[in-house]
Design a protein around this motif. Structure first.
Motif: not given
Lengths: 429, 248
Positions: A378, A381-382, A391, A395-396, A399, A402
Motif C-alpha cells: 500500500q 502504491y501511494l 504523507k 494517509m494509511l 485509513a 477510519a
C-alpha cells in the motif's frame, strides 16, 4: 497479613483522614457510609498491582509513587476555553465545577454540580459503581468533591452537551476524582462531548467515575476525547446500565496523557438494548494507554458492537482487554468485538486480551484481534503516484482509524473527533 | 528518454534480470512480451522503485537522470508512471482524496498550482467520462470492491490525470474483456504525443492490436532475446514463445 501500601495509597488515606469531616456530604449519613466503606476497600487493596488480573498489563507504580495533593482553591481567573461543540457546556477545573464558565441554564434537561445537590442523590450515587471490586472507583468514592449530575426527562431530546475537564499546572501535582451521574429517562436522548485536557507541563491525576443510566428507549451518545497533558495520568472508570430498547453509544479517544486507562463496565439490562463501545488510541513515545471493557449481556435480544483501534509509535504501549459476558437469560444476543493495532515502531508494544464467556445457547458472538505494520504494498502504491512517504504513511494511518471513526453517527460528535485525530497528527508530524 | 543498459537484478539472492539493454525514445511506444517468469513484472517494479529488488549491475537513465537513485515518489514526480498489474486496494482511503493528493503532489513538483476539491472534481469527471467510469468510483475506497476491469480503468484514470511522460503498463490487459480493453487502449492512445513514451508489458498480442507499438521486444530468462516491429507480436501469437527460445 497485608502487604505494605505504596506511598501514594497511604497519602490518599491520610488525606481522607484529614478531610473526612470537610468533604461534601460529610453531614449526610449515607455519603459518610459510602466513603468509609470505600476507604476500607482502598485500604485493603491499595493501588492495584500487576498481580491483579484486571491490571496485569498496566503498572500503576508511577502513579502510586508520585504523591499528590488535593487541588488548590479555584482561582477566578478566566480560562481560554476550546470552542464548544454544542449549545450547553459544563466546565470543571481540577475536578471542581466552574459555574462561571458553564452555560446550562437554558438546557431542556437538568444539569448541575454534584456537590451542590448531593442531598437529593441517595438513590443515584453509588447505584452502579463497585468500589469493593475496582480500587480506582474506591479511591474516587473516598475523595470525590464534585461532578456533573445530568437528568434528561422522559421523551426530551437534549441536544449536545459539552463536558470540559481542565487540569491545572501547579507546583505540586494534584489529584481529583470527579463523580459524574448521568440519567436519561425513557425515550430521552442526549449527546455528550467530553474533552479532558491540561497545559503541556501540568502533572496531575484525573480519576473520574461515571454512573450512567440509559432508560427505556433512550439514546445516549458519549464521545470522550482524552487529550490530557503529556505528563498527566487519567484513570477513568465508567459504569453504564441500559434499559430495554435503549442505546448507549460510547467512543473514547485516548490521545494524551502519560498513563491512561479507560475502563468501562456496561450492562444491557432490558431486552433489545444496544451498546456500542468504540475507540481509538493514538500513542507516542513514552505513553501507555489501556482500554478495558466489561460488557454484560443480561437480557435477551440485545446487540453490542466494539471496535477499538490503536496506533503506536516510538516506545509506546497499548492495552486492550475486552470481556463479554453473555448470561444464560440473554438468548439471541448479537455481539461483536474487534480490536486492531498498527505498530509504527519496532519498540512499540500492544497487549490484547479478548474474553468471551457465553452461558446462553442461541447467541451470535464474534471477536477478532489483529496487529500489523503499515502494508508495504500500500505504501509503495501511494509513493508510486508521487505522494511523499510521510504523507503516504499518514494517509494509511488515517485509513486504519477510519473504520472506528465512521461508526460515530452524531454530526457534532464526529466533527469533534475528526478534529482531535487531525490535531494529533499535526502535532505528531 | 529511457535508457537501460546491462541491468541486472535479484530477488532474495535469485537473479531475475540478467542484463537488459533497452532504449525507448521520446514519443516511442515499445512493447515487451514474454512468457510467465521471464522477468517482465520485475523490470516494471525495478523501474518504479519498489523495495525488495537488489540491483546488481547496469544503469537506467530517464532523460539523462539516474533513475535508480530516486525514491519512488521522485520517479513519479519526474514523469514516470507504472500501471500496476495488480492494483492495490486501500480500504479507508477515498478514491477522490487519493487521486487529488497524487495529482497535487505531481503539480507541486512541476511548479503548478494545486487544485482544490471543486477544481479537481471538474477535471476528474471529464477524464472518467472518457473512460466510461461511473462517478461513484470517486466516493469508494481506492480499488476496494472494484472488479478487475474497474481496477484497470482506475489505473488508466490515474495515468490520464497525472499526465506522465513515460508510462509502464504492466499486463494492463489481463482480466479485461474486449470492451474494457478498447477503453483502456483509447486512454493510452489519447496520451500519445511527441514527448510521451510507453512501455507496454504484456503476455498476449491482443492489447497490441489496439495500442500499436513501434517496437516489440521479447524478454526471456531476464534478457531481451529478440526485437522487431509490430509484426513480431503477431508472429509470437502464431508460433508461441517456444519458437523464439529455439531460435535464441
Amino acid at each position: 497479613m497485608t502487604a505494605p501500601l505504596h506511598t501514594g495509597a497511604e497519602g490518599f488515606l491520610h488525606r481522607f483522614d484529614g478531610l473526612r469531616t470537610r468533604l461534601p456530604g460529610a453531614r449526610l449519613g449515607w455519603v459518610q457510609q459510602l466513603r468509609e466503606q470505600a476507604a476500607e476497600s482502598f485500604r485493603a487493596q491499595g493501588f492495584p498491582t500487576r498481580r491483579a488480573e484486571a491490571w496485569h498489563y498496566t503498572d500503576l507504580r508511577q502513579v502510586a509513587d508520585a504523591g499528590f495533593d488535593e487541588p488548590l482553591s479555584i482561582l477566578g481567573a478566566a480560562k481560554t476555553l476550546p470552542a464548544p461543540h454544542g449549545a450547553w457546556r459544563a466546565v470543571f477545573q481540577d475536578g471542581r465545577f466552574r459555574d462561571d464558565l458553564s452555560s446550562l441554564d437554558a438546557a431542556p434537561f437538568v444539569a448541575a454540580s454534584l456537590a451542590a445537590g448531593l442531598g437529593t442523590l441517595e438513590d443515584r450515587l453509588g447505584a452502579l459503581a463497585r468500589p469493593a471490586a475496582e480500587p480506582m472507583a474506591a479511591l474516587n468514592t473516598m475523595l470525590f468533591e464534585d461532578g456533573l449530575v445530568v437528568t434528561v426527562p422522559a421523551g426530551v431530546a437534549g441536544g449536545v452537551l459539552d463536558l470540559l475537564s481542565l487540569g491545572s499546572a501547579t507546583d505540586r501535582p494534584a489529584a481529583f476524582h470527579p463523580r459524574h451521574l448521568i440519567r436519561l429517562e425513557a425515550g430521552a436522548s442526549l449527546t455528550i462531548i467530553e474533552t479532558a485536557t491540561g497545559p503541556a507541563q501540568a502533572r496531575y491525576l484525573h480519576n473520574p467515575v461515571y454512573e450512567i443510566e440509559v432508560g427505556e428507549g433512550a439514546t445516549l451518545t458519549h464521545v470522550r476525547l482524552q487529550q490530557e497533558s503529556p505528563r498527566a495520568f487519567q484513570l477513568g472508570t465508567l459504569y453504564a446500565r441500559v434499559a430495554a430498547g435503549g442505546t448507549y453509544d460510547n467512543f473514547t479517544l485516548n490521545a494524551g496523557g502519560k498513563l491512561v486507562r479507560n475502563e468501562i463496565h456496561a450492562s444491557l439490562d432490558g431486552p433489545k438494548a444496544t451498546c456500542h463501545m468504540n475507540g481509538a488510541q493514538l500513542l507516542r513515545d513514552g505513553q501507555h494507554a489501556d482500554t478495558t471493557t466489561v460488557l454484560d449481556h443480561a437480557a435477551p435480544d440485545c446487540a453490542s458492537r466494539q471496535t477499538y483501534k490503536t496506533v503506536l509509535s516510538g516506545r509506546s504501549r497499548g492495552v486492550f482487554q475486552g470481556r463479554i459476558h453473555v448470561h444464560q437469560v440473554a438468548q439471541r444476543t448479537d455481539g461483536y468485538q474487534m480490536n486492531q493495532a498498527l505498530l509504527l515502531s519496532p519498540e512499540a508494544e500492544i497487549d490484547s486480551k479478548p474474553q468471551l464467556e457465553i452461558y446462553a445457547d442461541d447467541v451470535k458472538c464474534s471477536h477478532g484481534a489483529t496487529v500489523g505494520e503499515i502494508d508495504a504494498d500500500q505504501l509503495f502504491y501511494l509513493r508510486a503516484r508521487g505522494i511523499p512517504e510521510p504523507k503516504a504513511r499518514s494517509m494509511l494511518v488515517e485509513a486504519f482509524l477510519a473504520e472506528a471513526v465512521e461508526v460515530v453517527q452524531d454530526g457534532a460528535a464526529r466533527a469533534a473527533l475528526e478534529a482531535a485525530v487531525n490535531g494529533w497528527w499535526e502535532a505528531a508530524a | 528518454m529511457l535508457k537501460i543498459e546491462g541491468l541486472t537484478a535479484e530477488v532474495d539472492g535469485k537473479p531475475i534480470l540478467n542484463g537488459i539493454d533497452l532504449e525507448v525514445p521520446a514519443g516511442g511506444i515499445h512493447a515487451i512480451m514474454g512468457p510467465n517468469g521471464s522477468g517482465k513484472s520485475t523490470l516494471s517494479y525495478v523501474l518504479a522503485g519498489r523495495e525488495g529488488y537488489e540491483i546488481t549491475g547496469g544503469s537506467v537513465t530517464f532523460d539523462g537522470i539516474d533513475l535508480l537513485a530516486l525514491e519512488p515518489e521522485e520517479r513519479a514526480a519526474s514523469g514516470l508512471f507504472l500501471a500496476f498489474q495488480y492494483p492495490v486496494e486501500l480500504p479507508g482511503v477515498g478514491n477522490a482524496l487519493f487521486l487529488r493528493t497524487a495529482l497535487n503532489a505531481i503539480r507541486r513538483h512541476r511548479g503548478e498550482p494545486e487544485l482544490d476539491a471543486m477544481q479537481f472534481l471538474k477535471v476528474a469527471r471529464q477524464r472518467m467520462q472518457a473512460l466510461s467510469m461511473p462517478e461513484d468510483m470517486l466516493r469508494r475506497g481506492v480499488n476496494v470492491g472494484f472488479s478487475g476491469g474497474e481496477k484497470k480503468r482506475n489505473e488508466v484514470l490515474q495515468m490520464a490525470l497525472l499526465q506522465p511522460r513515460l508510462a509502464i503498463l504492466d499486463e494492463t490487459d489481463s482480466g479485461l474483456d474486449i470492451d474494457a480493453l478498447k477503453i483502456v487502449a483509447e486512454g493510452v492512445n489519447a496520451l500519445r504525443a511527441p514527448d510521451f513514451s510507453a512501455l507496454v508489458i504484456t503476455h498476449y498480442q491482443r492489447l497490441l492490436d489496439y495500442i500499436v507499438p513501434d517496437r516489440v521486444h521479447v524478454l526471456m530468462g531476464g534478457r531481451i532475446v529478440q526485437s522487431g516491429g509490430p509484426e513480431l507480436a503477431q508472429q509470437l501469437e502464431a508460433s508461441g514463445y517456444a519458437s523464439v527460445q529455439a531460435a535464441a
